[in-house]
Design an enzyme around this catalytic site. Structure first.
Site, PDB file in Angstrom:
ATOM      1  N   LYS A  31    -135.749  73.065   0.294  1.00  0.00           N
ATOM      2  CA  LYS A  31    -135.549  71.399  -0.260  1.00  0.00           C
ATOM      3  C   LYS A  31    -134.443  70.847   0.420  1.00  0.00           C
ATOM      4  O   LYS A  31    -133.089  70.756   0.445  1.00  0.00           O
ATOM      5  CB  LYS A  31    -135.154  72.068  -2.171  1.00  0.00           C
ATOM      6  CG  LYS A  31    -134.288  70.454  -2.532  1.00  0.00           C
ATOM      7  CD  LYS A  31    -134.022  70.707  -3.916  1.00  0.00           C
ATOM      8  CE  LYS A  31    -132.463  70.748  -4.116  1.00  0.00           C
ATOM      9  NZ  LYS A  31    -131.714  69.872  -3.749  1.00  0.00           N
ATOM     10  N   ASP A  58    -136.308  65.947  -2.775  1.00  0.00           N
ATOM     11  CA  ASP A  58    -135.362  65.900  -4.388  1.00  0.00           C
ATOM     12  C   ASP A  58    -134.922  64.623  -3.819  1.00  0.00           C
ATOM     13  O   ASP A  58    -133.982  64.441  -3.422  1.00  0.00           O
ATOM     14  CB  ASP A  58    -134.806  66.982  -3.980  1.00  0.00           C
ATOM     15  CG  ASP A  58    -133.767  66.547  -5.608  1.00  0.00           C
ATOM     16  OD1 ASP A  58    -133.850  66.119  -5.997  1.00  0.00           O
ATOM     17  OD2 ASP A  58    -132.704  67.619  -5.085  1.00  0.00           O
ATOM     18  N   LYS A  60    -135.290  62.785  -6.598  1.00  0.00           N
ATOM     19  CA  LYS A  60    -135.390  62.373  -7.953  1.00  0.00           C
ATOM     20  C   LYS A  60    -136.138  60.545  -8.086  1.00  0.00           C
ATOM     21  O   LYS A  60    -134.913  59.618  -8.354  1.00  0.00           O
ATOM     22  CB  LYS A  60    -133.255  62.554  -8.038  1.00  0.00           C
ATOM     23  CG  LYS A  60    -132.976  63.729  -7.919  1.00  0.00           C
ATOM     24  CD  LYS A  60    -131.717  63.810  -8.411  1.00  0.00           C
ATOM     25  CE  LYS A  60    -131.380  65.369  -8.544  1.00  0.00           C
ATOM     26  NZ  LYS A  60    -131.259  65.557  -7.304  1.00  0.00           N
ATOM     27  N   VAL A  61    -136.759  60.527  -7.642  1.00  0.00           N
ATOM     28  CA  VAL A  61    -137.389  59.237  -7.664  1.00  0.00           C
ATOM     29  C   VAL A  61    -137.264  59.120  -9.349  1.00  0.00           C
ATOM     30  O   VAL A  61    -137.842  59.221 -10.628  1.00  0.00           O
ATOM     31  CB  VAL A  61    -138.958  59.721  -7.105  1.00  0.00           C
ATOM     32  CG1 VAL A  61    -139.147  57.623  -7.181  1.00  0.00           C
ATOM     33  CG2 VAL A  61    -139.074  60.026  -6.117  1.00  0.00           C
ATOM     34  N   ASP A  63    -138.261  54.804 -10.339  1.00  0.00           N
ATOM     35  CA  ASP A  63    -138.945  53.698 -10.594  1.00  0.00           C
ATOM     36  C   ASP A  63    -139.961  53.127 -11.494  1.00  0.00           C
ATOM     37  O   ASP A  63    -140.277  54.254 -11.564  1.00  0.00           O
ATOM     38  CB  ASP A  63    -138.746  52.935  -8.745  1.00  0.00           C
ATOM     39  CG  ASP A  63    -137.964  51.794  -7.948  1.00  0.00           C
ATOM     40  OD1 ASP A  63    -138.385  50.850  -9.335  1.00  0.00           O
ATOM     41  OD2 ASP A  63    -137.292  51.662  -7.277  1.00  0.00           O
ATOM     42  N   SER A 115    -127.156  69.870 -13.480  1.00  0.00           N
ATOM     43  CA  SER A 115    -126.373  70.841 -13.971  1.00  0.00           C
ATOM     44  C   SER A 115    -124.909  70.746 -13.966  1.00  0.00           C
ATOM     45  O   SER A 115    -124.092  71.528 -14.377  1.00  0.00           O
ATOM     46  CB  SER A 115    -126.886  72.119 -12.752  1.00  0.00           C
ATOM     47  OG  SER A 115    -126.461  71.501 -11.776  1.00  0.00           O
ATOM     48  N   GLN A 173    -121.561  76.332  -8.219  1.00  0.00           N
ATOM     49  CA  GLN A 173    -121.879  75.065  -9.071  1.00  0.00           C
ATOM     50  C   GLN A 173    -121.249  75.955 -10.650  1.00  0.00           C
ATOM     51  O   GLN A 173    -121.580  75.984 -11.649  1.00  0.00           O
ATOM     52  CB  GLN A 173    -122.873  74.205 -10.082  1.00  0.00           C
ATOM     53  CG  GLN A 173    -122.914  73.378  -9.184  1.00  0.00           C
ATOM     54  CD  GLN A 173    -124.776  72.452  -9.280  1.00  0.00           C
ATOM     55  OE1 GLN A 173    -123.981  71.857 -10.807  1.00  0.00           O
ATOM     56  NE2 GLN A 173    -125.069  72.037  -8.372  1.00  0.00           N
ATOM     57  N   GLY A 174    -121.439  77.770 -10.193  1.00  0.00           N
ATOM     58  CA  GLY A 174    -120.557  78.734 -11.330  1.00  0.00           C
ATOM     59  C   GLY A 174    -121.765  79.236 -11.993  1.00  0.00           C
ATOM     60  O   GLY A 174    -121.730  80.047 -13.169  1.00  0.00           O
ATOM     61  N   GLY A 175    -123.327  79.439 -11.852  1.00  0.00           N
ATOM     62  CA  GLY A 175    -123.811  79.954 -12.499  1.00  0.00           C
ATOM     63  C   GLY A 175    -124.375  80.924 -12.086  1.00  0.00           C
ATOM     64  O   GLY A 175    -124.532  81.562 -10.872  1.00  0.00           O
ATOM     65  N   ASP A 176    -125.102  81.941 -12.753  1.00  0.00           N
ATOM     66  CA  ASP A 176    -124.791  83.277 -12.333  1.00  0.00           C
ATOM     67  C   ASP A 176    -126.944  83.676 -12.020  1.00  0.00           C
ATOM     68  O   ASP A 176    -127.418  84.264 -13.252  1.00  0.00           O
ATOM     69  CB  ASP A 176    -125.132  84.092 -13.669  1.00  0.00           C
ATOM     70  CG  ASP A 176    -124.675  85.909 -13.403  1.00  0.00           C
ATOM     71  OD1 ASP A 176    -125.542  85.869 -13.163  1.00  0.00           O
ATOM     72  OD2 ASP A 176    -123.708  86.303 -14.088  1.00  0.00           O
TER      73      ASP A 176
HETATM   74  O1  C5P Z   1    -124.924  73.892  -3.341  1.00  0.00           O
HETATM   75  P1  C5P Z   1    -125.610  74.010  -4.699  1.00  0.00           P
HETATM   76  O2  C5P Z   1    -126.354  75.310  -5.233  1.00  0.00           O
HETATM   77  O3  C5P Z   1    -124.844  73.243  -6.599  1.00  0.00           O
HETATM   78  O4  C5P Z   1    -126.531  72.711  -3.787  1.00  0.00           O
HETATM   79  C1  C5P Z   1    -127.455  72.316  -5.980  1.00  0.00           C
HETATM   80  C2  C5P Z   1    -128.878  71.620  -5.374  1.00  0.00           C
HETATM   81  O5  C5P Z   1    -129.413  71.400  -6.891  1.00  0.00           O
HETATM   82  C3  C5P Z   1    -128.327  70.014  -4.717  1.00  0.00           C
HETATM   83  O6  C5P Z   1    -129.330  69.480  -4.148  1.00  0.00           O
HETATM   84  C4  C5P Z   1    -128.137  69.134  -5.940  1.00  0.00           C
HETATM   85  O7  C5P Z   1    -128.566  67.642  -5.514  1.00  0.00           O
HETATM   86  C5  C5P Z   1    -129.449  69.817  -6.921  1.00  0.00           C
HETATM   87  N1  C5P Z   1    -129.608  69.719  -8.338  1.00  0.00           N
HETATM   88  C6  C5P Z   1    -128.689  70.054  -8.991  1.00  0.00           C
HETATM   89  N2  C5P Z   1    -129.328  69.771 -10.610  1.00  0.00           N
HETATM   90  C7  C5P Z   1    -130.514  68.948 -10.796  1.00  0.00           C
HETATM   91  C8  C5P Z   1    -130.853  68.690  -9.566  1.00  0.00           C
HETATM   92  C9  C5P Z   1    -130.220  68.539  -8.876  1.00  0.00           C
HETATM   93  O8  C5P Z   1    -127.574  70.220  -8.158  1.00  0.00           O
HETATM   94  N3  C5P Z   1    -130.501  69.001 -12.437  1.00  0.00           N
END
Ligand code: C5P
EC number: 4.1.1.23
Length: 211
Positions: A31, A58, A60-61, A63, A115, A173-176
């Site tokens: 991505k 990615d 995130k369009v 418009d 997230s 971001q802490g997800g498991d």
């Molecule tokens: O570095 P990390 O693992 O947190 O990366 C997460 C990726 O997913 C980043 O590219 C972020 O922009 C993307 N993303 C996100 N949450 C979303 C959509 C995309 O973290 N809902």
């Protein structure tokens, strides 16, 4: 099986190619978003296509329909095989992307819920569920939903059924990973792979999700 998708948010072409070279055997897709494309130029997509993995744009369009269509057409002409759009711009905007996606034989995903903590201020709950329903109604391939909130992924799954859920938020971001993997189709991991001393070894640690 859950796919492993590398979020390649490095800022230069050199870093991107080096990390892709090291990690591609462990990946199902890469991505790319604004950090890399603004840093290295859109041509980096063509260069990354040497690894023979699907490339997800990615951007995130979000418009008006005509601009969305122009962006999506350009994305697919540039070597990407999938695009991520926002849903809050409405169904006409999303349909324009879906049409361009179908013409190109690609895939389109919609951000249903983000997230990070601030996502709870606007893009969550009922709004996220409405966006997920719109993703189904407009014929997209699936949604983006937060690995940081497995209970929300379950709620969104009941709406989107057998379409795909791609989830960012594992690691930094802490997800498991073990908790979220059985609930989703693709796990998006960025920093914990590309910032590690040994990105290949780190990517390999996620091999269990791909079995
Ligand atoms: O570095 P990390 O693992 O947190 O990366 C997460 C990726 O997913 C980043 O590219 C972020 O922009 C993307 N993303 C996100 N949450 C979303 C959509 C995309 O973290 N809902």
């Amino acid at each position: 099986m859950t796919e492993l998708i590398l979020a390649l948010d490095v800022l230069t072409r050199e870093e991107a190619l080096e990390i892709a070279e090291e990690t591609y055997p462990y990946l199902d897709a890469i991505k790319l978003g604004y950090p890399l494309v603004l840093g290295a130029g859109l041509s980096v997509a063509r260069e990354l296509s040497q690894f023979d993995l699907p490339l997800i744009a990615d951007f995130k369009v979000a418009d008006i329909p005509n601009t969305n269509r122009l962006i999506a057409e350009h994305v697919f002409e540039s070597g990407f095989s999938a695009i991520i759009a926002h849903g809050f711009a409405g169904s006409d905007s999303l349909k324009a992307i879906v049409e361009a996606t179908e013409n190109a034989g690609g895939e389109c995903y919609v951000v249903a819920e983000m997230s990070h903590p601030g996502a709870l201020e606007f893009l969550s709950g009922e709004t996220a569920e409405k966006i997920a329903q719109m993703a189904v109604d407009c014929g997209t391939d699936g949604i983006i939903a937060p690995a940081t909130r497995p209970e929300r992924v379950k709620a969104l799954r009941s709406i989107i059924k057998d379409k795909k859920i791609l989830s960012p938020g594992v690691g930094a971001q802490g997800g498991d990973a073990r908790e979220i993997a059985p609930l989703i189709d693709g796990m998006i991991v960025g920093r914990s792979i590309y910032n590690s001393e040994n990105p290949a070894k780190e990517a390999e640690k996620f091999a269990f999700v791909r079995r």
